[in-house]
Scaffold this active site. Structure first.
Site, PDB file in Angstrom:
ATOM      1  N   ARG A 136      20.937  22.521  32.563  1.00  0.00           N
ATOM      2  CA  ARG A 136      21.579  23.491  31.667  1.00  0.00           C
ATOM      3  C   ARG A 136      22.339  24.480  32.546  1.00  0.00           C
ATOM      4  NH1 ARG A 136      18.824  23.357  26.681  1.00  0.00           N
ATOM      5  NH2 ARG A 136      20.402  24.732  25.782  1.00  0.00           N
TER       6      ARG A 136
ATOM      7  N   ASN B   5      18.843  30.296  16.331  1.00  0.00           N
ATOM      8  CA  ASN B   5      20.005  30.416  17.216  1.00  0.00           C
ATOM      9  C   ASN B   5      20.963  31.529  16.808  1.00  0.00           C
ATOM     10  OD1 ASN B   5      18.810  28.386  18.595  1.00  0.00           O
ATOM     11  ND2 ASN B   5      20.235  26.785  17.960  1.00  0.00           N
TER      12      ASN B   5
HETATM   13  C1  EPZ Z   1      23.041  26.532  22.097  1.00  0.00           C
HETATM   14  O1  EPZ Z   1      22.595  26.259  23.412  1.00  0.00           O
HETATM   15  C2  EPZ Z   1      21.819  26.312  21.217  1.00  0.00           C
HETATM   16  N1  EPZ Z   1      20.746  27.227  21.607  1.00  0.00           N
HETATM   17  C3  EPZ Z   1      21.348  24.861  21.358  1.00  0.00           C
HETATM   18  O2  EPZ Z   1      20.250  24.684  20.444  1.00  0.00           O
HETATM   19  C4  EPZ Z   1      22.497  23.939  20.945  1.00  0.00           C
HETATM   20  O3  EPZ Z   1      22.085  22.597  21.136  1.00  0.00           O
HETATM   21  C5  EPZ Z   1      23.731  24.233  21.817  1.00  0.00           C
HETATM   22  O4  EPZ Z   1      24.079  25.633  21.702  1.00  0.00           O
HETATM   23  C6  EPZ Z   1      24.927  23.403  21.404  1.00  0.00           C
HETATM   24  O5  EPZ Z   1      25.248  23.657  20.075  1.00  0.00           O
HETATM   25  C7  EPZ Z   1      20.821  28.524  21.222  1.00  0.00           C
HETATM   26  O6  EPZ Z   1      21.744  28.938  20.554  1.00  0.00           O
HETATM   27  C8  EPZ Z   1      19.679  29.405  21.640  1.00  0.00           C
HETATM   28  P1  EPZ Z   1      25.993  25.344  25.168  1.00  0.00           P
HETATM   29  P2  EPZ Z   1      23.528  26.629  24.681  1.00  0.00           P
HETATM   30  O7  EPZ Z   1      26.191  26.366  26.213  1.00  0.00           O
HETATM   31  O8  EPZ Z   1      24.298  27.855  24.395  1.00  0.00           O
HETATM   32  C9  EPZ Z   1      27.423  22.880  28.920  1.00  0.00           C
HETATM   33  C10 EPZ Z   1      18.098  24.034  19.802  1.00  0.00           C
HETATM   34  O9  EPZ Z   1      17.532  22.924  19.708  1.00  0.00           O
HETATM   35  N2  EPZ Z   1      27.482  24.172  29.626  1.00  0.00           N
HETATM   36  O10 EPZ Z   1      26.873  25.347  23.961  1.00  0.00           O
HETATM   37  O11 EPZ Z   1      22.687  26.576  25.891  1.00  0.00           O
HETATM   38  C11 EPZ Z   1      25.989  22.457  28.635  1.00  0.00           C
HETATM   39  O12 EPZ Z   1      25.449  21.781  29.757  1.00  0.00           O
HETATM   40  C12 EPZ Z   1      18.962  24.343  21.003  1.00  0.00           C
HETATM   41  O13 EPZ Z   1      18.009  24.955  18.939  1.00  0.00           O
HETATM   42  C13 EPZ Z   1      28.067  24.220  30.892  1.00  0.00           C
HETATM   43  O14 EPZ Z   1      28.522  23.211  31.426  1.00  0.00           O
HETATM   44  O15 EPZ Z   1      24.493  25.366  24.673  1.00  0.00           O
HETATM   45  C14 EPZ Z   1      26.144  21.545  27.446  1.00  0.00           C
HETATM   46  O16 EPZ Z   1      26.505  20.261  27.911  1.00  0.00           O
HETATM   47  C15 EPZ Z   1      19.016  23.181  21.972  1.00  0.00           C
HETATM   48  N3  EPZ Z   1      28.104  25.409  31.541  1.00  0.00           N
HETATM   49  C16 EPZ Z   1      27.332  22.149  26.692  1.00  0.00           C
HETATM   50  O17 EPZ Z   1      27.995  23.030  27.614  1.00  0.00           O
HETATM   51  C17 EPZ Z   1      27.619  26.559  30.983  1.00  0.00           C
HETATM   52  O18 EPZ Z   1      27.707  27.636  31.619  1.00  0.00           O
HETATM   53  C18 EPZ Z   1      26.964  22.947  25.465  1.00  0.00           C
HETATM   54  O19 EPZ Z   1      26.038  23.918  25.883  1.00  0.00           O
HETATM   55  C19 EPZ Z   1      27.028  26.482  29.701  1.00  0.00           C
HETATM   56  C20 EPZ Z   1      26.984  25.288  29.043  1.00  0.00           C
END
Ligand code: EPZ
Length: 417
Positions: A121, A23
């Site tokens: 997502r 990540n």
């Molecule tokens: C990053 O994903 C990581 N992936 C994930 O790791 C990790 O679980 C996540 O951050 C949370 O820490 C990478 O870095 C490649 P978020 P990301 O945007 O960026 C909501 C693993 O197993 N959200 O922080 O996609 C979303 O639905 C993976 O290595 C919106 O609502 O996560 C979630 O509920 C899995 N709108 C929350 O925010 C948006 O536009 C956190 O998602 C974006 C996100």
């Protein structure tokens, strides 16, 4: 498709150097297209998501070569600004290329990444951040389309501390005219790492690791070398594996502070944790104690990615352990498979209640997502008999030759394709 044959009952002993962080390297790979310079990355883990990112870079016209853990990117000849469904379908986090392609090309067309095993997502925060920097954003026939004749610096407010949206905003803001202030930013260590890389690319930026990141633009450089930070979730995985199987393991090359919330929970359950500047040792003898409530939160809270891993470590702990998953909607998929091994898990919406059992039993189980697959391997290490884990490539997305790493610590794992 592969089958992991895990023999239970062997404690883990020895030391392990933690692989480069998935990540952290994914946003860094996206950012290499910002300035059209040559980049050499070291400590790059051999992961399916990294290969997918290199294929995306090549599809955009960049040169991307790997020799061992060294990856060289040359983005001078970047010609494309479109990433199709064939590529975004392989890696959901392809959305991380949006800011970089828009900044470099003035436009970006990225196939909607779609949901994944963890639930919907959404990308609304990513798109709002691009708009805040002056881009026109639309969704046309399942493609995100962004256009900007030059990005304009300004306030970028994130309603949720989204890791990916923070990273896209940081990258795009480097190419914006004037100052950008990102508020409500995620604070993960991978965000701090990305700031370090962008500064190496010539960016004038500060604040990563806090909720407010200020970006004042970028002076392009010609050539950059960068070493990828160690993977804190892989470290958490090995800690939880030792908690479940017992043993004495020293992790090397990591910042213990990055897994503090996980090691604190394990210590409270009865594991012995000792740490130095770049090492962390865990010792687990006898049965752990449950009785904890573990709530997933944005960093520095307990990481959602470690929830399945800690669940596996809690299955045999005496008493009840309660989980509250607040980040993703469907992150308990491993529960059904763990129950097949004799675990006592009650799901109540965002909560999961684990009642510790005396023993787990090896059986046939299936990985349904990356960290759920890792959780099943952990449970197999602590089970009686053999666990056959059916894996459709999930584990290899985030763990580099994980069978070899665990076998070097005394595990007995065989993989057959
Ligand atoms: C990053 O994903 C990581 N992936 C994930 O790791 C990790 O679980 C996540 O951050 C949370 O820490 C990478 O870095 C490649 P978020 P990301 O945007 O960026 C909501 C693993 O197993 N959200 O922080 O996609 C979303 O639905 C993976 O290595 C919106 O609502 O996560 C979630 O509920 C899995 N709108 C929350 O925010 C948006 O536009 C956190 O998602 C974006 C996100």
């Amino acid at each position: 498709m592969s089958i992991w044959r895990v023999q239970g009952g062997y404690p883990l002993e020895g030391s392990l150097t933690i692989q480069g962080a998935k990540n952290a390297v994914l946003p860094v790979l996206a950012a290499t297209i910002l300035t059209g310079c040559e980049t050499e990355l070291t400590n790059v883990p051999a992961l399916r998501d990294v290969e997918a990112s290199l294929d995306i870079l090549r599809s955009l016209g960049c040169a991307a070569d790997r020799r061992g853990d060294v990856v060289n990117i040359d983005s001078r000849d970047l010609t494309g600004c479109r990433i199709g469904r064939d590529l975004t379908g392989r890696m959901r986090s392809s959305i991380i290329f949006l800011g970089a392609v828009l900044a470099r090309c003035g436009q970006a067309r990225i196939a909607m990444p779609g949901g994944c095993e963890l639930g919907p997502r959404p990308v609304d925060l990513h798109l709002a951040a691009m708009e805040a920097l002056g881009a026109e954003v639309s969704v046309e026939r399942d493609e995100i389309v962004c256009r900007a004749d030059g990005l304009t610096g300004g306030p970028v407010r994130l309603d949720l501390p989204s890791v990916g949206a923070t990273e896209n905003a940081m990258i795009a803001a480097c190419a914006a005219k004037g100052e950008s202030v990102i508020t409500g930013a995620a604070r993960e260590p991978e965000i701090v790492e990305l700031q370090g890389f962008l500064r190496a690319l010539g960016a004038d930026m500060e604040g990563a690791g806090t909720p407010v990141i200020t970006v004042r633009g970028m002076r392009p450089v010609r050539r950059v070398g960068w070493r990828v930070m160690p993977d804190r979730i892989v470290a958490a995985t090995v800690l939880c594996a030792c908690a479940c199987a017992g043993g004495d393991v020293e992790l090397r090359g990591l910042d213990p502070a990055h897994v503090q919330s996980v090691s604190d929970q394990l210590a409270a359950m009865g594991a012995r944790l000792d740490a130095g500047a770049r090492w962390l040792r865990i010792r687990c003898q006898g049965r752990l104690r449950g009785g904890r409530t573990i709530v997933t939160e944005p960093y520095p809270g307990f990481p959602t990615d470690a929830q399945p891993l800690m669940m596996a470590a809690s299955l045999k702990a005496a008493g009840q352990t309660v989980f509250e998953e607040n980040i993703f909607e469907h992150r308990y998929r491993q529960a059904v498979q763990l129950a097949r091994m004799g675990a006592d898990i009650r799901l109540e919406g965002r909560r999961a209640v684990i009642t510790g059992v005396e023993r787990l039993y090896g059986t046939r189980v299936e990985a349904e997502d990356l960290r759920g697959g890792a959780a099943l391997i952990i449970a197999g290490l602590g089970a009686e008999g053999q666990t056959d884990l059916l894996d459709r490539g999930h584990v290899a997305r985030g763990y580099e030759r994980f069978d070899r790493a665990l076998n070097a610590l005394g595990a007995h794992i065989e993989i057959t394709d």
